[in-house]
Design a protein around this motif. Sequence first.
Motif, PDB file in Angstrom:
ATOM      1  N   VAL A 124       0.708  -1.317   0.040  1.00 53.49           N
ATOM      2  CA  VAL A 124       0.023   0.036  -0.077  1.00 53.49           C
ATOM      3  C   VAL A 124       0.793   1.031  -0.075  1.00 53.49           C
ATOM      4  N   PHE A 125       1.866   1.276   0.788  1.00 54.48           N
ATOM      5  CA  PHE A 125       2.819   2.360   0.994  1.00 54.48           C
ATOM      6  C   PHE A 125       3.464   2.641  -0.443  1.00 54.48           C
ATOM      7  N   LEU A 126       4.039   1.676  -1.041  1.00 56.72           N
ATOM      8  CA  LEU A 126       4.821   1.591  -2.288  1.00 56.72           C
ATOM      9  C   LEU A 126       3.810   2.147  -3.402  1.00 56.72           C
ATOM     10  N   ALA A 127       2.729   1.579  -3.515  1.00 56.56           N
ATOM     11  CA  ALA A 127       1.799   2.027  -4.565  1.00 56.56           C
ATOM     12  C   ALA A 127       1.479   3.120  -4.508  1.00 56.56           C
ATOM     13  N   ALA A 128       0.984   3.667  -3.380  1.00 62.06           N
ATOM     14  CA  ALA A 128       0.720   5.031  -3.135  1.00 62.06           C
ATOM     15  C   ALA A 128       1.977   6.142  -3.355  1.00 62.06           C
ATOM     16  N   GLY A 129       3.158   5.523  -2.887  1.00 59.84           N
ATOM     17  CA  GLY A 129       4.317   6.357  -3.479  1.00 59.84           C
ATOM     18  C   GLY A 129       4.466   6.591  -4.771  1.00 59.84           C
ATOM     19  N   LEU A 130       3.968   6.017  -5.659  1.00 61.83           N
ATOM     20  CA  LEU A 130       4.143   6.176  -7.073  1.00 61.83           C
ATOM     21  C   LEU A 130       3.036   7.206  -7.617  1.00 61.83           C
ATOM     22  N   GLY A 131       2.227   7.575  -6.880  1.00 61.98           N
ATOM     23  CA  GLY A 131       1.419   8.700  -7.382  1.00 61.98           C
ATOM     24  C   GLY A 131       0.351   8.386  -8.311  1.00 61.98           C
ATOM     25  N   VAL A 132      -0.623   9.282  -8.743  1.00 65.85           N
ATOM     26  CA  VAL A 132      -1.284   8.964  -9.750  1.00 65.85           C
ATOM     27  C   VAL A 132      -1.105  10.204 -10.723  1.00 65.85           C
ATOM     28  N   ALA A 133      -0.746   9.726 -12.091  1.00 63.28           N
ATOM     29  CA  ALA A 133      -0.594  10.804 -13.173  1.00 63.28           C
ATOM     30  C   ALA A 133      -1.730  11.413 -13.674  1.00 63.28           C
ATOM     31  N   GLY A 135      -3.487  16.385  -4.667  1.00 57.92           N
ATOM     32  CA  GLY A 135      -4.219  16.567  -6.048  1.00 57.92           C
ATOM     33  C   GLY A 135      -5.483  17.583  -5.919  1.00 57.92           C
ATOM     34  N   ASP A 136      -6.278  17.639  -6.766  1.00 55.74           N
ATOM     35  CA  ASP A 136      -7.505  18.576  -6.759  1.00 55.74           C
ATOM     36  C   ASP A 136      -8.911  17.578  -7.096  1.00 55.74           C
ATOM     37  N   ALA A 137      -8.527  16.230  -6.777  1.00 54.27           N
ATOM     38  CA  ALA A 137      -9.664  15.328  -6.906  1.00 54.27           C
ATOM     39  C   ALA A 137      -9.567  14.202  -5.662  1.00 54.27           C
ATOM     40  N   ASP A 138     -10.568  13.602  -5.253  1.00 56.32           N
ATOM     41  CA  ASP A 138     -10.506  12.693  -4.476  1.00 56.32           C
ATOM     42  C   ASP A 138      -9.480  11.435  -4.762  1.00 56.32           C
ATOM     43  N   LEU A 139      -8.760  10.890  -3.795  1.00 55.23           N
ATOM     44  CA  LEU A 139      -7.837   9.917  -4.050  1.00 55.23           C
ATOM     45  C   LEU A 139      -8.280   8.930  -3.393  1.00 55.23           C
ATOM     46  N   GLN A 140      -8.494   8.050  -4.266  1.00 51.23           N
ATOM     47  CA  GLN A 140      -9.378   6.421  -3.675  1.00 51.23           C
ATOM     48  C   GLN A 140      -8.325   5.206  -3.950  1.00 51.23           C
ATOM     49  N   ILE A 141      -8.003   4.622  -2.936  1.00 57.31           N
ATOM     50  CA  ILE A 141      -7.102   3.485  -2.895  1.00 57.31           C
ATOM     51  C   ILE A 141      -8.019   2.189  -2.971  1.00 57.31           C
ATOM     52  N   LYS A 142      -8.693   1.649  -4.088  1.00 55.48           N
ATOM     53  CA  LYS A 142      -9.646   0.474  -4.180  1.00 55.48           C
ATOM     54  C   LYS A 142      -9.137  -0.797  -3.754  1.00 55.48           C
ATOM     55  N   ASP A 143      -7.840  -1.081  -4.354  1.00 58.15           N
ATOM     56  CA  ASP A 143      -7.401  -2.336  -4.167  1.00 58.15           C
ATOM     57  C   ASP A 143      -5.955  -2.239  -3.879  1.00 58.15           C
ATOM     58  N   PHE A 144      -5.471  -3.625  -3.425  1.00 58.36           N
ATOM     59  CA  PHE A 144      -3.904  -3.724  -3.551  1.00 58.36           C
ATOM     60  C   PHE A 144      -3.919  -5.237  -3.379  1.00 58.36           C
ATOM     61  N   ALA A 151      -1.118  11.215  -5.070  1.00 56.22           N
ATOM     62  CA  ALA A 151      -0.434  10.830  -3.766  1.00 56.22           C
ATOM     63  C   ALA A 151       1.090  11.197  -3.440  1.00 56.22           C
ATOM     64  N   VAL A 152       1.177  11.652  -2.486  1.00 49.32           N
ATOM     65  CA  VAL A 152       2.289  11.957  -2.061  1.00 49.32           C
ATOM     66  C   VAL A 152       2.842  11.360  -0.644  1.00 49.32           C
ATOM     67  N   THR A 153       4.092  10.767  -0.473  1.00 50.50           N
ATOM     68  CA  THR A 153       4.633  10.045   0.810  1.00 50.50           C
ATOM     69  C   THR A 153       5.900  10.762   1.044  1.00 50.50           C
ATOM     70  N   PRO A 154       6.220  10.607   2.542  1.00 48.04           N
ATOM     71  CA  PRO A 154       7.651  11.335   2.785  1.00 48.04           C
ATOM     72  C   PRO A 154       8.688  10.511   2.427  1.00 48.04           C
ATOM     73  N   PHE A 155       8.620   9.141   2.361  1.00 49.44           N
ATOM     74  CA  PHE A 155       9.668   8.396   2.040  1.00 49.44           C
ATOM     75  C   PHE A 155       9.098   7.108   1.278  1.00 49.44           C
ATOM     76  N   THR A 156       9.898   6.450   0.228  1.00 44.14           N
ATOM     77  CA  THR A 156       9.544   5.208  -0.444  1.00 44.14           C
ATOM     78  C   THR A 156       9.625   3.930   0.031  1.00 44.14           C
ATOM     79  N   SER A 157      10.600   3.775   0.897  1.00 40.53           N
ATOM     80  CA  SER A 157      10.703   2.606   1.472  1.00 40.53           C
ATOM     81  C   SER A 157      10.747   2.497   2.932  1.00 40.53           C
TER      82      SER A 157
END
Length: 74
Positions: A14-23, A62-71, A34-40
């Motif tokens: 979850v942490f790593l997937a979110a760290g990749l962000g959403v283009a 971002g300027d839209a809702d961030l939804q993590i629906k699956d992992f 999605a922004v995280t303070p560190f990637t590992s």
Amino acid sequence: MPESRARLSWMLLVFLAAGLGVAQPAGAESAPKAVTPFTSFNFGDVYAGEVISQIFIIRNEGDADLQIKDFKAG
């Protein structure tokens, strides 16, 4: 897979997937970012039956809702 390993894998994924962000595609009106303070994070040695935890902060810049629906555990 022992429960502690499964939990570790889930949390790390979850942490790593979110760290990749959403283009945001060109011309899109709004998108989450999605922004995280560190990637590992190194949990060190984890043994069967051991309970571990770590809080991973995922911030939406971002300027839209961030939804993590699956992992998927890695």
